[in-house]
Design an enzyme around this catalytic site. Structure first.
Site, mmCIF file in Angstrom:
data_model
loop_
_atom_site.group_PDB
_atom_site.id
_atom_site.type_symbol
_atom_site.label_atom_id
_atom_site.label_comp_id
_atom_site.label_asym_id
_atom_site.label_seq_id
_atom_site.Cartn_x
_atom_site.Cartn_y
_atom_site.Cartn_z
ATOM 1 N N LYS A 175 48.475 41.721 57.716
ATOM 2 C CA LYS A 175 49.855 42.214 57.641
ATOM 3 C C LYS A 175 50.186 42.755 56.247
ATOM 4 O O LYS A 175 50.128 42.107 55.166
ATOM 5 C CB LYS A 175 50.909 41.170 57.717
ATOM 6 C CG LYS A 175 52.305 41.472 58.057
ATOM 7 C CD LYS A 175 53.309 40.878 57.339
ATOM 8 C CE LYS A 175 53.729 40.987 56.144
ATOM 9 N NZ LYS A 175 54.026 42.526 55.653
ATOM 10 N N GLU A 250 46.965 35.680 44.760
ATOM 11 C CA GLU A 250 47.225 36.899 43.276
ATOM 12 C C GLU A 250 48.598 37.110 43.251
ATOM 13 O O GLU A 250 48.988 37.702 44.256
ATOM 14 C CB GLU A 250 46.089 37.991 43.552
ATOM 15 C CG GLU A 250 44.818 37.353 43.725
ATOM 16 C CD GLU A 250 44.057 36.817 42.598
ATOM 17 O OE1 GLU A 250 44.795 36.865 41.337
ATOM 18 O OE2 GLU A 250 43.050 36.115 42.526
ATOM 19 N N CYS A 284 49.808 45.300 39.153
ATOM 20 C CA CYS A 284 49.835 43.869 38.377
ATOM 21 C C CYS A 284 49.254 43.816 37.021
ATOM 22 O O CYS A 284 49.771 43.000 36.584
ATOM 23 C CB CYS A 284 49.042 43.185 39.573
ATOM 24 S SG CYS A 284 47.451 43.821 40.086
ATOM 25 N N GLU A 383 58.548 39.472 34.816
ATOM 26 C CA GLU A 383 58.095 40.465 35.235
ATOM 27 C C GLU A 383 59.117 41.654 35.717
ATOM 28 O O GLU A 383 59.806 41.071 36.357
ATOM 29 C CB GLU A 383 57.099 40.378 36.406
ATOM 30 C CG GLU A 383 56.365 41.539 36.967
ATOM 31 C CD GLU A 383 55.351 41.292 38.402
ATOM 32 O OE1 GLU A 383 55.739 40.512 39.071
ATOM 33 O OE2 GLU A 383 54.173 41.410 38.142
HETATM 34 P P1 NAD Z 1 55.904 40.519 47.841
HETATM 35 O O1 NAD Z 1 55.716 39.128 47.506
HETATM 36 O O2 NAD Z 1 57.532 40.769 48.070
HETATM 37 O O3 NAD Z 1 55.319 41.082 49.135
HETATM 38 C C1 NAD Z 1 53.892 41.008 49.167
HETATM 39 C C2 NAD Z 1 53.709 40.915 50.727
HETATM 40 O O4 NAD Z 1 53.952 39.568 51.200
HETATM 41 C C3 NAD Z 1 54.330 41.732 51.619
HETATM 42 O O5 NAD Z 1 53.228 42.066 52.767
HETATM 43 C C4 NAD Z 1 55.493 41.131 52.182
HETATM 44 O O6 NAD Z 1 55.810 41.387 53.576
HETATM 45 C C5 NAD Z 1 54.970 39.634 52.521
HETATM 46 N N1 NAD Z 1 55.758 38.322 52.345
HETATM 47 C C6 NAD Z 1 57.131 38.664 51.792
HETATM 48 N N2 NAD Z 1 57.586 37.352 52.091
HETATM 49 C C7 NAD Z 1 56.785 36.860 52.663
HETATM 50 C C8 NAD Z 1 56.614 35.466 53.302
HETATM 51 N N3 NAD Z 1 57.949 34.522 53.216
HETATM 52 N N4 NAD Z 1 55.836 34.937 53.955
HETATM 53 C C9 NAD Z 1 54.773 35.470 54.071
HETATM 54 N N5 NAD Z 1 54.777 36.899 53.741
HETATM 55 C C10 NAD Z 1 55.504 37.379 52.984
HETATM 56 O O7 NAD Z 1 55.543 41.314 46.641
HETATM 57 P P2 NAD Z 1 55.541 42.872 46.467
HETATM 58 O O8 NAD Z 1 56.945 43.377 45.694
HETATM 59 O O9 NAD Z 1 55.277 43.718 47.707
HETATM 60 O O10 NAD Z 1 54.528 43.195 45.345
HETATM 61 C C11 NAD Z 1 54.667 43.221 44.069
HETATM 62 C C12 NAD Z 1 54.191 42.051 43.270
HETATM 63 O O11 NAD Z 1 52.843 41.682 43.870
HETATM 64 C C13 NAD Z 1 54.420 41.814 41.856
HETATM 65 O O12 NAD Z 1 54.869 40.623 41.628
HETATM 66 C C14 NAD Z 1 52.853 42.109 41.413
HETATM 67 O O13 NAD Z 1 52.730 41.574 40.162
HETATM 68 C C15 NAD Z 1 52.035 41.378 42.370
HETATM 69 N N6 NAD Z 1 50.814 41.959 42.545
HETATM 70 C C16 NAD Z 1 49.782 41.000 42.233
HETATM 71 C C17 NAD Z 1 48.521 41.244 42.117
HETATM 72 C C18 NAD Z 1 47.320 40.571 41.626
HETATM 73 O O14 NAD Z 1 46.222 40.611 42.141
HETATM 74 N N7 NAD Z 1 47.584 39.520 40.844
HETATM 75 C C19 NAD Z 1 47.961 42.505 42.586
HETATM 76 C C20 NAD Z 1 49.295 43.443 43.122
HETATM 77 C C21 NAD Z 1 50.540 42.979 42.914
#
Ligand code: NAD
Length: 493
Positions: A175, A250, A284, A383
């Site tokens: 997804k 992550e 990230c 963040e």
């Molecule tokens: P997010 O958590 O909102 O979404 C990430 C994914 O999770 C999306 O596909 C979203 O649809 C899904 N999701 C959201 N709620 C969910 C739930 N309740 N159950 C299952 N899936 C769900 O994050 P974002 O805003 O899209 O991304 C930004 C964040 O990602 C930042 O905090 C960034 O630091 C982090 N990030 C971390 C890394 C790493 O390797 N540490 C890499 C890239 C991004």
């Protein structure tokens, strides 16, 4: 109205519309509608999981070198389509085209690297304690993997998870984020064209709350690999944990660059600009804290502010753009709110505005530098995920390390110094999963583990051979060829 692409699910080798609603996909550079994406219902996720489950019983028996050949072809195809994919990536995500090319290259590299793993997937052969006995360990697939990925690296992160998952015999339900469905569609079309058997990778678009959650809660999903915010990760971990599922997370970061008094200031500023404002601060690994030795603080600020003001802000599709838009209006407003907090917590040196005029059609935030920030200030702890950096002055190396590690997160740290002792101390004392010396906090290479400590991760790693540990279980095998029952774990003396 111009026809736009409609992104559908890919289940068991077929492209399928869902019963769910459609959502518009918007270019963050100009608010134009790029496409529509179909939002899956839980029953469609169920279909995808069952298809993946069925496919796994066959896929796990395909010899890994054969899987590797397929991965090689897939990577070759990604390479041929690199420019087309990069442009699509910039249009959906907003990152400058040169960064998009770098990201697509990362997926290509990961594919070739994991293709090679098809002829390795090393286990161990060790001497046995007893005579005429053979002892070894082998990797086995975990089963059916649910991959949940964010919009900020829509193809690189997917490749870090997908390639190790399939080379080691798992099947996948993926997804992607709803902001970047075109990248997922293009990626899966390449898998399909290269002949990946039906059911090995299934794509379900949709919201996190519905489609993502249905993956996490599905009893037939054996492992969830997630990248995204710490908030979502915590929720996923608690649900997956209660079902005793393997879960790899992550999550967020609050990365810091330390600039010591011996540093090459121009080089440090290059690193800060790239890590702080590259991808508009939405990596990230983005640097959002700059820890600077007081002896060079004034000089650093002067050069940094001058160079920040020279950055070219605009549509990432233009070759000379340094800083593109942020992903959404909501993100823009959240960044601005943090900057307003920062005005109280420190001193604004430059930036601090949502850009209007010729930029009003997109989500553009002016690269922002705030100085004299206390390490415990909110802008130094939370963040922001935007082009905002906080400067924190320190007196010496020890204080720099203390500030660097004073964070709930632990993804990436960097230090600029010419002092060899400081280099080695920093390597050992910085408590993050990634450390850079004389470079910014961003720019991972795919053959090393990627991930963080504390609230950034839960002990697993993406990328590198470490990612195989996520998608495999270790099996220890003992072959006794003595012809008699030899008892281990018993004192024979
Ligand atoms: P997010 O958590 O909102 O979404 C990430 C994914 O999770 C999306 O596909 C979203 O649809 C899904 N999701 C959201 N709620 C969910 C739930 N309740 N159950 C299952 N899936 C769900 O994050 P974002 O805003 O899209 O991304 C930004 C964040 O990602 C930042 O905090 C960034 O630091 C982090 N990030 C971390 C890394 C790493 O390797 N540490 C890499 C890239 C991004």
């Amino acid at each position: 109205m111009k026809e736009v692409p409609a992104y559908k699910n890919y289940i068991n080798g077929k492209w399928r519309s869902t019963q769910g609603k459609w959502e518009k996909v918007i270019n963050p550079a100009n608010e134009k509608v790029l496409a529509e994406v179909n939002l899956s219902t839980p029953s469609e996720v169920d279909e995808a999981v069952l298809a993946a489950k069925r496919a796994q019983s066959v896929w796990k028996t395909v010899p890994a070198p054969e899987k590797g050949e397929l991965l090689f072809e897939i990577s070759q195809k990604l390479k041929e389509r690199k420019e087309e994919l990069s442009q699509l990536l910039t249009s959906e995500n907003g990152k400058p085209i040169q960064e998009a090319r770098g990201e697509v290259q990362e997926a290509i590299d990961m594919g070739f690297y994991m293709a090679g793993e098809g002829r390795r997937l090393f286990g161990q052969t060790v001497p046995a304690e007893l005579p005429n006995k053979h002892a070894m360990s082998i990797r086995c697939p975990v089963g059916t993997a649910g991959l949940i990925t964010p919009w900020n690296f829509p193809i690189a992160i997917a490749s870090w998870k997908m390639f190790p998952a399939i080379i080691s015999g798992n099947t996948v339900v993926w997804k992607p984020a709803i902001e970047t469905p075109g990248m997922a569609d293009a990626f899966v079309r390449i898998l399909d064209e290269c002949g990946l058997p039906p059911g090995v990778v299934n794509l379900v678009h949709g919201t996190g709350e519905t489609a993502g959650n249905a993956i996490v809660e599905h009893s037939q999903i054996d492992i969830v690999s997630f990248t995204g915010s710490t908030e979502t990760g915590r929720l996923i971990a608690s649900k997956a944990g209660s079902m005793l599922k393997k879960v790899s997370l992550e999550m967020g970061g609050k990365n810091a660059i330390t600039v010591m008094d011996s540093a090459d200031i121009d080089l440090a500023v290059d690193g800060i600009l790239w890590s702080g404002f590259g991808t508009s601060g939405q990596r990230c690994t983005a640097a959002s804290r700059i820890i600077v030795h007081r002896a060079v603080k004034k000089e650093l600020e002067k050069v940094l502010v001058k160079r920040t003001k020279e950055l070219m802000i605009g549509d990432g599709a233009k070759e000379d753009t340094d800083v593109g838009p942020v992903i959404s209006r909501k993100a823009l407003e959240s960044i601005h709110e943090y900057v307003n907090i920062g005005r109280q917590e420190g001193e604004l040196l430059c930036g601090g505005r949502i850009l209007e005029g010729k930029h009003s059609k997109g989500n553009y935030y002016e690269p922002t530098v705030i100085t004299n920030v206390h390490p415990s200030a909110r802008i130094a702890q939370e963040e922001i995920f935007g082009p905002v950096i906080s400067i924190i002055p320190v007196e010496n190396f020890d204080e720099a390390m203390k500030v660097n590690n004073d964070s709930a997160y632990g993804l990436s740290s960097s230090i600029f110094t010419k002092d060899a002792n400081e280099v080695f101390r920093a390597m050992h004392e910085m408590d993050t999963g990634i450390v850079y010396v004389n470079a910014g906090t961003t720019g991972a290479e795919i053959h090393l583990p990627f991930g963080g400590t504390k609230k950034t991760g839960n002990g697993h790693r993406d990328s590198g051979t470490a990612s195989l540990d996520v998608f495999t279980e270790w099996k220890s095998v003992y072959v006794d060829y003595s012809g008699s029952l030899q008892r281990a774990q018993i004192d024979n003396n």
